[in-house]
Design a protein around this motif. Structure first.
Motif, PDB file in Angstrom:
ATOM      1  N   ARG A 112       0.668  -1.181   0.142  1.00 43.95           N
ATOM      2  CA  ARG A 112       0.091  -0.135   0.050  1.00 43.95           C
ATOM      3  C   ARG A 112       0.940   1.138  -0.012  1.00 43.95           C
ATOM      4  O   ARG A 112       0.777   2.055  -0.819  1.00 43.95           O
ATOM      5  N   GLN A 113       1.962   1.269   0.968  1.00 44.43           N
ATOM      6  CA  GLN A 113       2.755   2.412   0.874  1.00 44.43           C
ATOM      7  C   GLN A 113       3.341   2.732  -0.505  1.00 44.43           C
ATOM      8  O   GLN A 113       3.573   3.845  -0.908  1.00 44.43           O
ATOM      9  N   ALA A 114       4.098   1.639  -0.947  1.00 43.45           N
ATOM     10  CA  ALA A 114       4.729   1.868  -2.201  1.00 43.45           C
ATOM     11  C   ALA A 114       3.685   2.497  -3.474  1.00 43.45           C
ATOM     12  O   ALA A 114       4.117   3.175  -4.038  1.00 43.45           O
ATOM     13  N   ASP A 115       2.531   1.911  -2.989  1.00 41.86           N
ATOM     14  CA  ASP A 115       1.649   2.357  -4.105  1.00 41.86           C
ATOM     15  C   ASP A 115       1.508   3.864  -3.993  1.00 41.86           C
ATOM     16  O   ASP A 115       1.347   4.503  -5.264  1.00 41.86           O
ATOM     17  N   GLU A 116       1.189   4.263  -2.903  1.00 40.44           N
ATOM     18  CA  GLU A 116       0.979   5.846  -2.837  1.00 40.44           C
ATOM     19  C   GLU A 116       2.275   6.714  -3.112  1.00 40.44           C
ATOM     20  O   GLU A 116       1.999   7.693  -4.020  1.00 40.44           O
ATOM     21  N   VAL A 117       3.313   6.027  -2.876  1.00 38.54           N
ATOM     22  CA  VAL A 117       4.751   6.846  -3.506  1.00 38.54           C
ATOM     23  C   VAL A 117       4.813   6.881  -4.988  1.00 38.54           C
ATOM     24  O   VAL A 117       4.898   7.676  -5.462  1.00 38.54           O
ATOM     25  N   ALA A 118       4.273   5.688  -5.547  1.00 42.98           N
ATOM     26  CA  ALA A 118       4.450   5.635  -6.912  1.00 42.98           C
ATOM     27  C   ALA A 118       3.205   6.379  -7.697  1.00 42.98           C
ATOM     28  O   ALA A 118       3.513   7.219  -8.537  1.00 42.98           O
ATOM     29  N   THR A 119       1.964   6.437  -6.946  1.00 35.99           N
ATOM     30  CA  THR A 119       0.920   7.399  -7.401  1.00 35.99           C
ATOM     31  C   THR A 119       1.441   8.838  -7.396  1.00 35.99           C
ATOM     32  O   THR A 119       1.285   9.560  -8.386  1.00 35.99           O
ATOM     33  N   LEU A 120       2.044   9.086  -6.113  1.00 34.24           N
ATOM     34  CA  LEU A 120       2.402  10.461  -6.056  1.00 34.24           C
ATOM     35  C   LEU A 120       3.467  11.031  -7.179  1.00 34.24           C
ATOM     36  O   LEU A 120       3.485  11.951  -7.671  1.00 34.24           O
ATOM     37  N   PHE A 121       4.412   9.924  -7.458  1.00 33.98           N
ATOM     38  CA  PHE A 121       5.356  10.032  -8.465  1.00 33.98           C
ATOM     39  C   PHE A 121       4.905  10.540  -9.814  1.00 33.98           C
ATOM     40  O   PHE A 121       5.158  11.497 -10.366  1.00 33.98           O
ATOM     41  N   TRP A 122       3.971   9.663 -10.079  1.00 32.54           N
ATOM     42  CA  TRP A 122       3.266   9.839 -11.577  1.00 32.54           C
ATOM     43  C   TRP A 122       2.493  11.170 -11.507  1.00 32.54           C
ATOM     44  O   TRP A 122       2.621  11.856 -12.606  1.00 32.54           O
ATOM     45  N   MET A 172       3.042  13.963  -9.939  1.00 34.14           N
ATOM     46  CA  MET A 172       4.058  15.053  -9.783  1.00 34.14           C
ATOM     47  C   MET A 172       4.609  15.130 -11.011  1.00 34.14           C
ATOM     48  O   MET A 172       4.760  16.195 -11.991  1.00 34.14           O
ATOM     49  N   LEU A 173       4.874  13.972 -11.962  1.00 28.67           N
ATOM     50  CA  LEU A 173       5.670  13.896 -13.152  1.00 28.67           C
ATOM     51  C   LEU A 173       4.808  14.337 -14.300  1.00 28.67           C
ATOM     52  O   LEU A 173       5.020  15.164 -14.988  1.00 28.67           O
ATOM     53  N   ILE A 174       3.649  14.195 -14.144  1.00 26.78           N
ATOM     54  CA  ILE A 174       2.430  14.375 -15.436  1.00 26.78           C
ATOM     55  C   ILE A 174       2.164  15.984 -15.319  1.00 26.78           C
ATOM     56  O   ILE A 174       2.277  16.649 -15.934  1.00 26.78           O
ATOM     57  N   ALA A 175       2.165  16.495 -13.937  1.00 26.54           N
ATOM     58  CA  ALA A 175       1.891  17.963 -13.639  1.00 26.54           C
ATOM     59  C   ALA A 175       3.288  18.556 -14.076  1.00 26.54           C
ATOM     60  O   ALA A 175       3.218  19.535 -14.688  1.00 26.54           O
ATOM     61  N   ALA A 176       4.375  18.023 -13.573  1.00 26.38           N
ATOM     62  CA  ALA A 176       5.610  18.924 -14.274  1.00 26.38           C
ATOM     63  C   ALA A 176       5.783  19.085 -15.644  1.00 26.38           C
ATOM     64  O   ALA A 176       6.179  19.748 -16.234  1.00 26.38           O
ATOM     65  N   ALA A 177       5.599  17.676 -16.331  1.00 29.01           N
ATOM     66  CA  ALA A 177       5.468  17.733 -17.567  1.00 29.01           C
ATOM     67  C   ALA A 177       4.751  18.661 -18.395  1.00 29.01           C
ATOM     68  O   ALA A 177       4.952  19.433 -19.341  1.00 29.01           O
ATOM     69  N   ALA A 178       3.227  18.896 -17.854  1.00 31.19           N
ATOM     70  CA  ALA A 178       2.404  19.661 -18.446  1.00 31.19           C
ATOM     71  C   ALA A 178       2.875  21.191 -18.027  1.00 31.19           C
ATOM     72  O   ALA A 178       2.732  22.229 -19.087  1.00 31.19           O
ATOM     73  N   ILE A 179       3.638  21.562 -16.912  1.00 28.78           N
ATOM     74  CA  ILE A 179       3.811  22.972 -16.774  1.00 28.78           C
ATOM     75  C   ILE A 179       5.045  23.261 -17.645  1.00 28.78           C
ATOM     76  O   ILE A 179       5.142  24.524 -18.250  1.00 28.78           O
ATOM     77  N   TRP A 180       6.084  22.207 -17.821  1.00 28.86           N
ATOM     78  CA  TRP A 180       6.982  22.545 -18.683  1.00 28.86           C
ATOM     79  C   TRP A 180       6.683  22.694 -20.145  1.00 28.86           C
ATOM     80  O   TRP A 180       7.015  23.922 -20.694  1.00 28.86           O
ATOM     81  N   LEU A 181       5.553  22.054 -20.839  1.00 32.06           N
ATOM     82  CA  LEU A 181       5.149  22.447 -22.000  1.00 32.06           C
ATOM     83  C   LEU A 181       4.543  23.881 -22.023  1.00 32.06           C
ATOM     84  O   LEU A 181       4.650  24.350 -23.063  1.00 32.06           O
ATOM     85  N   LEU A 182       3.722  24.140 -21.010  1.00 30.42           N
ATOM     86  CA  LEU A 182       3.007  25.522 -21.020  1.00 30.42           C
ATOM     87  C   LEU A 182       4.273  26.517 -20.913  1.00 30.42           C
ATOM     88  O   LEU A 182       3.881  27.354 -21.591  1.00 30.42           O
ATOM     89  N   VAL A 183       5.227  26.247 -20.264  1.00 34.66           N
ATOM     90  CA  VAL A 183       6.277  27.329 -20.002  1.00 34.66           C
ATOM     91  C   VAL A 183       7.043  27.570 -21.560  1.00 34.66           C
ATOM     92  O   VAL A 183       7.253  28.549 -22.050  1.00 34.66           O
ATOM     93  N   ILE A 184       7.195  26.092 -22.184  1.00 34.09           N
ATOM     94  CA  ILE A 184       8.061  26.557 -23.635  1.00 34.09           C
ATOM     95  C   ILE A 184       7.082  26.845 -24.424  1.00 34.09           C
ATOM     96  O   ILE A 184       7.466  27.813 -25.132  1.00 34.09           O
ATOM     97  N   ALA A 185       5.747  26.629 -24.481  1.00 36.96           N
ATOM     98  CA  ALA A 185       4.784  27.429 -25.365  1.00 36.96           C
ATOM     99  C   ALA A 185       4.801  28.933 -24.960  1.00 36.96           C
ATOM    100  O   ALA A 185       4.733  29.762 -26.112  1.00 36.96           O
ATOM    101  N   GLY A 186       4.769  29.352 -23.762  1.00 28.76           N
ATOM    102  CA  GLY A 186       4.801  30.556 -23.530  1.00 28.76           C
ATOM    103  C   GLY A 186       6.015  31.401 -24.034  1.00 28.76           C
ATOM    104  O   GLY A 186       6.038  32.525 -24.526  1.00 28.76           O
ATOM    105  N   ALA A 187       7.374  30.718 -23.947  1.00 29.60           N
ATOM    106  CA  ALA A 187       8.355  31.107 -24.374  1.00 29.60           C
ATOM    107  C   ALA A 187       8.394  31.419 -25.891  1.00 29.60           C
ATOM    108  O   ALA A 187       8.906  32.517 -26.469  1.00 29.60           O
ATOM    109  N   HIS A 188       7.998  30.226 -26.460  1.00 28.09           N
ATOM    110  CA  HIS A 188       7.643  30.131 -27.996  1.00 28.09           C
ATOM    111  C   HIS A 188       6.920  31.398 -28.309  1.00 28.09           C
ATOM    112  O   HIS A 188       7.323  32.241 -29.430  1.00 28.09           O
ATOM    113  N   TRP A 189       5.889  31.917 -27.797  1.00 28.95           N
ATOM    114  CA  TRP A 189       4.799  33.020 -28.042  1.00 28.95           C
ATOM    115  C   TRP A 189       5.411  34.031 -28.246  1.00 28.95           C
ATOM    116  O   TRP A 189       5.585  35.128 -28.707  1.00 28.95           O
TER     117      TRP A 189
END
Ligand code: CUA
Length: 324
Positions: free
Chosen positions: A29-39, A41-58
């Protein structure tokens, strides 16, 4: 060429995501929570990174004449204050919500002490008066919380079973408590995650998660004295275990019960590995370990027994391999 290198690199990275020692292949259970949190965070970070790159491009392409100072102010307030505060608050709330679930009362306590460089283990269970001693292999039932009580006699180690949950330091002079809930029966690998001396990298252990009923049967067998093999080399090895001094450091319950310095060997023949997760448990590896532990684990405190005749080392290995 570059494509080939990229695929080799990707293979190396992705093979780390599975197997018996991966926080990304959770079995509890605890490893599952860690893995869920990791994914998350990773998806949120990737989305923000894309947003920043798009903003810089604009920004690089936009015509400055079309935007006044007022618009620039709004971009700074929106993108530099409102957006990060909202996103970080949401991620923090989500992360904390994963932490808050209380555990049920553990049915089993496993005491683990980090030695240089192996693991002293004691099972504390209501069905038995005294802790059941073992070493270098931990077995736990699936589906129920297990409390690990962690300490160390000398230096700091860190107890980590990536497939089951996060790590926790083992600190001399205090007992740290870690509750894990294994869910998937199987065989996993734990490691020491804090530099603790010469053979820190050779300080691992096997973890076996068993169906609850099998576990109870196994624990009862562990509590019993050793079953010894009765063939001739094993009988000779049994005598040598005393006469060459093994019994001064190691306990084999039912035969030699005073040795407390080294790992308990009562049921060593049933364990998967030797030298704390360093070698597969075979007769050949046992003879090599007895003859020269330091060649396998630099700095190991067990003295080498290479001065014994090969026939005597073989007999000791036969005795130990037969302890079930
Ligand atoms: Cu024990 Cu690193």
């Amino acid at each position: 060429m570059n494509g080939a290198r990229l695929s080799v690199a990707l293979c190396c990275v992705l093979t780390g995501c599975g197997g018996v020692q991966s926080a990304l292949a959770p079995a509890g259970r605890q490893a599952d929570e860690v893995a869920t949190l990791f994914w998350a965070m990773l998806i949120a970070a990737a989305a923000i990174w894309l947003l920043v790159i798009a903003g810089a491009h604009w920004a690089l392409r936009a015509d400055p004449a079309r935007y006044g100072e007022r618009a620039a102010g709004w971009i700074i307030i929106g993108g530099g204050v409102v957006f990060p505060v909202t996103v970080l608050a949401a991620l923090l709330t989500y992360g904390l919500s994963l932490l808050s679930q209380a555990d049920a009362e553990p049915a089993l306590t496993v005491r683990v002490s980090g030695e240089q460089w192996w693991w002293r283990i004691g099972y504390v269970h209501e069905a038995f008066d005294a802790p059941i001693e073992s070493a270098n292999e931990i077995r736990v039932p699936a589906g129920r919380p297990v409390a690990f009580e962690l300490d160390s006699p000398d230096v700091i180690h860190s107890f980590w079973i990536p497939s089951l949950g996060g790590k926790l330091d083992m600190i001399p002079g205090r007992t740290n408590r870690l509750v894990l809930t294994p869910l998937e029966p199987g065989r996993y690998r734990g490691v020491c995650a804090e530099f603790c001396g010469t053979s820190h990298a050779l300080m691992a252990f096997d973890v076996v998660v068993m169906p609850s009923r099998d576990f109870t049967r196994w624990l009862r067998a562990q509590a019993a004295p050793a079953h010894e093999a009765s063939d001739e080399p094993a009988r000779r090895g049994r005598e040598l275990f005393h006469s060459t001094g093994c019994a001064a450091c190691h306990t084999v319950r039912g035969h030699a019960e005073t040795g407390q310095v080294g790992p308990d060997l009562t049921h060593v023949g049933t364990r998967a590995s030797l030298g704390a997760g360093t070698l597969p448990n075979t007769r050949d590896n046992l003879t090599q370990w007895i003859a020269s532990p330091q060649a396998i684990k630099p700095g190991a405190l067990m003295p080498a027994f290479a001065m014994l005749a090969q026939e005597e080392i073989d007999a000791l290995a036969a005795y130990l391999a037969g302890l079930e």
